[in-house]
Design an enzyme around this catalytic site. Structure first.
Site, mmCIF file in Angstrom:
data_model
loop_
_atom_site.group_PDB
_atom_site.id
_atom_site.type_symbol
_atom_site.label_atom_id
_atom_site.label_comp_id
_atom_site.label_asym_id
_atom_site.label_seq_id
_atom_site.Cartn_x
_atom_site.Cartn_y
_atom_site.Cartn_z
ATOM 1 N N LYS A 126 0.751 -1.188 -0.021
ATOM 2 C CA LYS A 126 -0.071 0.024 -0.059
ATOM 3 C C LYS A 126 0.869 1.399 -0.077
ATOM 4 O O LYS A 126 1.927 1.464 0.817
ATOM 5 C CB LYS A 126 -0.899 0.056 1.344
ATOM 6 C CG LYS A 126 -1.962 -0.977 1.111
ATOM 7 C CD LYS A 126 -3.077 -0.783 2.235
ATOM 8 C CE LYS A 126 -4.054 0.360 2.350
ATOM 9 N NZ LYS A 126 -4.879 0.195 3.528
ATOM 10 N N LEU A 127 0.627 2.328 -0.913
ATOM 11 C CA LEU A 127 1.175 3.433 -1.038
ATOM 12 C C LEU A 127 -0.012 4.400 -1.153
ATOM 13 O O LEU A 127 -0.937 4.374 -1.726
ATOM 14 C CB LEU A 127 2.185 3.431 -2.275
ATOM 15 C CG LEU A 127 3.320 2.338 -2.465
ATOM 16 C CD1 LEU A 127 3.705 2.235 -3.684
ATOM 17 C CD2 LEU A 127 4.422 2.949 -1.648
#
EC number: 2.2.1.2
Length: 317
Positions: A126-127
């Site tokens: 997740k970014l």
């Protein structure tokens, strides 16, 4: 009677949004998502405190950052024992404006999972959907590291993520709803402004339609829900990640759930492609007050919870 949750699963892949993995089995989600706030919430419960304490004890001489990474993987591997699909593990939000360090952290997380016997195909990194985060995803995706783009509040962010080849995006329904409801104040009318007219629901519908119309392969996973009506209004979305509280409400309901999003309808829509380069991305994001404010707020909140987790670890050393 068929539950609303089972009906939803006919149209959409259901994902559990929690660090409290003991709740997973009863809802039978395909995937699960976590974030710093959910992990922080989980380790404050007696049931999960031993995981935190063991991780700190096993790596007593290491840095706090080193221990946090191992804690995230400890939760992720436990979650994967209970679901058939993927788990999302988040890169520290304080790296949201640093492309190279985000790339390095994504690679490191995958190596830790692989060392624990988990294949990279079962993990999403997740970014934050900043320009820098999207560029990091572009590099990681080319290396076979799949990315889940979070803190996404606008079509321009979604378009940039798709162009970068991200595996999946998580547009936030509830936080968009919160912003518009606050703006309207006493003038907000849930009957008129909610349901299909909910600004968060409309945002995800717009993004879904754009992706399917132009044939992007990036998956759309609606996130951050406040009500079950927001969820059922997006039946047909590729995936929806839902808190245990709302999963329970859907499980307890027998209200009819109809498909609301369809790739066939999206392909027939009349749309123009969004131009994506750095300057146009930054201008369009800046021009959207809601998206700008919620992105900044989300990064601040996740960063603050990361600091709280660090302090908890320091106190145990």
């Amino acid at each position: 009677m068929t539950t609303a949750l089972d009906q939803l699963k006919q149209y959409t892949t259901v994902v559990a949004d929690t660090g409290d993995f003991q709740q997973l089995a009863q809802y039978k989600p395909q995937d699960a998502t976590t974030n710093p706030s959910l992990i922080l919430k989980a380790v404050q419960k007696d049931a999960y405190r031993p995981i935190l304490e063991k991780t700190v004890r096993d790596h007593a001489g290491e840095s706090v950052g080193f221990i946090i990474d191992r804690l995230l993987i400890a939760f992720g591997t436990e979650i994967l024992k209970l679901i058939p699909g993927r788990v999302s593990t988040e890169v520290d939000a304080r790296l949201s404006f640093d492309t190279q360090r985000s790339i390095d952290k994504g690679r490191e997380i995958i190596k830790l999972y692989e060392a624990a016997g988990v294949g990279r195909e079962r993990v999403l990194i997740k970014l934050a959907s900043t320009w820098e985060g999207i560029r990091a995803a572009e590099v990681l995706q080319r290396e076979g590291i799949r990315c889940n783009m979070t803190l996404l509040f606008s079509l321009v962010q979604a378009a940039a993520c798709a162009e970068a080849g991200a595996q999946l995006i998580s547009p936030f329904v509830g936080r968009i709803y919160d912003w518009y409801r606050k703006q309207k104040g006493a003038d907000w009318d849930e009957a008129q402004d909610g349901g299909a007219n909910d600004p968060g629901v409309q945002s995800v519908r717009r993004i879904y339609t754009y992706y399917k119309h132009f044939g992007y392969r990036t998956e759309v996973m609606g996130a951050s829900f406040r009500t079950t009506s927001q969820i059922t209004e997006l039946a047909g979305c590729d995936l929806l990640t839902i808190s245990p509280e709302l999963l329970q409400k859907l499980h307890d309901s027998t209200e009819a759930v109809a498909r609301k999003l369809s790739p066939d309808e999206a392909r027939d829509a009349r749309l123009e492609r969004v131009a994506i380069d750095e300057s146009s991305f930054r201008f369009q994001l800046n021009d959207d007050a809601m998206a700008t404010e919620k992105l900044a707020e989300g990064i601040r909140l996740f960063s603050a919870d990361a600091v709280k987790l660090e302090k908890m670890i320091e106190a145990l050393r």
